[in-house]
Design an enzyme around this catalytic site. Structure first.
Site, mmCIF file in Angstrom:
data_model
loop_
_atom_site.group_PDB
_atom_site.id
_atom_site.type_symbol
_atom_site.label_atom_id
_atom_site.label_comp_id
_atom_site.label_asym_id
_atom_site.label_seq_id
_atom_site.Cartn_x
_atom_site.Cartn_y
_atom_site.Cartn_z
ATOM 1 C CG HIS A 1 76.226 -18.780 87.604
ATOM 2 N ND1 HIS A 1 75.415 -17.722 87.974
ATOM 3 C CD2 HIS A 1 75.943 -19.038 86.305
ATOM 4 C CE1 HIS A 1 74.689 -17.354 86.935
ATOM 5 N NE2 HIS A 1 74.986 -18.134 85.907
ATOM 6 C CG ASP B 1 75.937 -8.426 83.015
ATOM 7 O OD1 ASP B 1 76.094 -8.861 81.861
ATOM 8 O OD2 ASP B 1 75.101 -8.910 83.801
ATOM 9 N NE ARG C 1 74.187 -10.678 75.839
ATOM 10 C CZ ARG C 1 74.450 -11.527 76.840
ATOM 11 N NH1 ARG C 1 74.810 -11.073 78.020
ATOM 12 N NH2 ARG C 1 74.356 -12.804 76.657
ATOM 13 C CB SER D 1 76.875 -11.695 80.970
ATOM 14 O OG SER D 1 75.763 -11.603 81.812
ATOM 15 C CE LYS E 1 75.630 -11.400 85.810
ATOM 16 N NZ LYS E 1 74.378 -11.569 85.119
HETATM 17 N N1 URA Z 1 72.909 -15.297 82.652
HETATM 18 C C1 URA Z 1 73.619 -14.151 82.764
HETATM 19 O O1 URA Z 1 73.858 -13.651 83.864
HETATM 20 N N2 URA Z 1 74.065 -13.574 81.634
HETATM 21 C C2 URA Z 1 73.837 -14.094 80.412
HETATM 22 O O2 URA Z 1 74.285 -13.519 79.443
HETATM 23 C C3 URA Z 1 73.089 -15.268 80.312
HETATM 24 C C4 URA Z 1 72.638 -15.863 81.458
#
Ligand code: URA
Length: 428
Positions: free
Chosen positions: A83, A162, A169, A184, A188
């Protein structure tokens, strides 16, 4: 019996939320018994007060439990994902997923779309005629089984809390909070079912995290969360002060990725890609040199297989922009020492490569090509960038974003910096 106002007040005043408080909150929010404005207020309190390690563990677990988990247990290869926290010209996933698959791992990349100046992997791949990122969980596993890698949209069932929290947010100024970003991203990735994960935490002007200290804290927080959930996790802090590679956009980044898979990638991009590949392979115990998989053509073959398995034609011509304009002319001869990632990212976004709101479309062909990179010698009047757009009226705004984006000096620049800044690993 708890209630939303008490939890907001407790967090506002710097108190800790209990496991039961957090579980109650997510349950009540899912049932719409906690309102969006109450959740927003709590997010702002967390922005200021943070979350303790215990709170963060439960918060992340509650986000994961808000939806389904992909079951990758039936795969014969070990699973490992990557990621990136997002950068400009960051096309690494397009090269890395087939590369690591060609070395023997299974790479389940469930990605998001780009928002703002950082591009999204799915937007890039969708520039390929026929390619689809929308797969069911069954199709995702079938593509993984058939090719060793898949790059698809995270389905609505994966950490749905999320999705709602991120939308709040985004409009309440609470994105830039380390515990909220960490929970967050990791919720995932953990729900996706990978057994191992490498995080590319970008640092610099074009990144979320502008300072090394904050990037390090985010990486350490995410590595600890991964390990707590039995996902072997490591992180690299990598530089994002200048675009990665030369192409910034969608089709143009696919083109550069294909060149990289064919063995002709720019040095900075390949250094980051190989470093991440080595971390991923080490986490799953595969002792292979990823450079061999590029040199032998196996990585490129795997890429083509994956694109075809997702409906795309890897040999089809990519969309090309109707309008092309040279920009950022060097005011004098010298050495280019700075080409600002944020400015180039915003220019590409204004040309149409990115979106301002989730539901906006993106242009496949728009983008920026860096004709020079820091370290290059340049002559007076030389354009440093080439802008590409479907619509000529976008050029002026893009050019405005580039004001002050370069530094040229007379003397030879300092030696090239390694884009890999630091490695962060877990305790086990
Ligand atoms: N990417 C995400 O998936 N979540 C965040 O809070 C910031 C970047």
């Amino acid at each position: 019996m708890t209630d939303a106002v008490s939890l907001i007040q407790a967090k506002r005043d710097g108190k800790q939320l209990t496991d039961d408080d957090i579980r109650w909150l997510f349950d009540a929010y899912a049932k719409n018994e906690v309102a969006d404005e109450q959740m927003s207020a709590l997010l702002m309190a967390i922005y200021f007060q943070g979350l303790s390690q215990d709170e963060l563990r439960t918060w992340t677990a509650a986000m994961i439990d808000s939806g389904d988990r992909l079951d990758l247990g039936q795969l014969t290869r070990p699973t490992v994902d990557k990621h990136s926290t997002g950068g400009v010209g960051d096309k690494v996933s397009l090269i890395l997923a087939p590369l690591v698959a060609a070395c023997g791992a299974a790479v389940p990349q469930l990605s998001g779309r780009g928002l703002g100046h950082t591009g999204g992997t799915l937007d890039k791949l969708e520039a390929i005629p026929g390619f689809t990122a929308s797969l069911t969980p069954r199709q995702t596993i079938d593509v993984l089984n058939a090719t060793g890698c898949v790059i698809a949209a995270a389905g609505a069932g994966l950490a749905p809390a999320d999705r709602r929290l991120y939308a709040l947010r985004d409009v309440t100024g609470t994105v830039e909070s380390i515990p909220l970003i960490a929970s967050s991203i990791m919720s995932k990735k953990i729900a996706e079912g990978t057994s191992a994960l490498v995080l590319d935490v970008k640092v610099g002007t074009g990144a979320f995290m502008k300072s090394l200290d904050k990037a390090r804290a985010l990486a350490q927080t995410m590595v600890a969360l991964g390990e707590e959930h039995d996902v072997r996790t490591a992180a690299l802090l990598t530089s994002m002060d200048t675009p990665l590679g030369r192409a910034v956009g969608n089709a143009v980044e696919v083109e550069e990725s294909v060149q990289a898979l064919q063995g002709n990638g720019p040095e900075d991009l390949m250094r980051v890609t190989y470093a991440l590949a080595r971390e991923m392979l080490a986490l799953v115990g595969i002792d292979t040199d990823p450079e061999d998989a590029i040199a032998s053509g196996r990585a490129y073959e795997t890429y083509k297989k994956m694109i075809r398995a997702q409906g795309g034609d890897p040999d089809a011509p990519l969309p090309r922009a109707e309008h092309v304009k040279p920009a950022l002319l060097a005011p004098r001869e010298g050495w280019l020492t700075r080409l600002d990632a944020l400015a180039v990212g915003v220019a590409a976004w204004r040309l149409g490569a990115g979106r301002a709101r989730k539901e906006d479309p993106v242009s496949a062909a728009a983008g920026v090509i860096c004709l020079a990179k820091p370290g290059d010698h340049i002559s007076e009047g030389q354009p440093l960038l080439e802008l590409r757009a479907d619509d000529e009226s976008r050029f002026d705004q893009a050019i405005q974003a580039l004001d002050g984006a370069m530094t040229i000096i007379d003397h030879e620049p300092p030696p090239e910096q390694d884009p890999i800044i630091e490695r962060i690993i877990g305790s086990c």
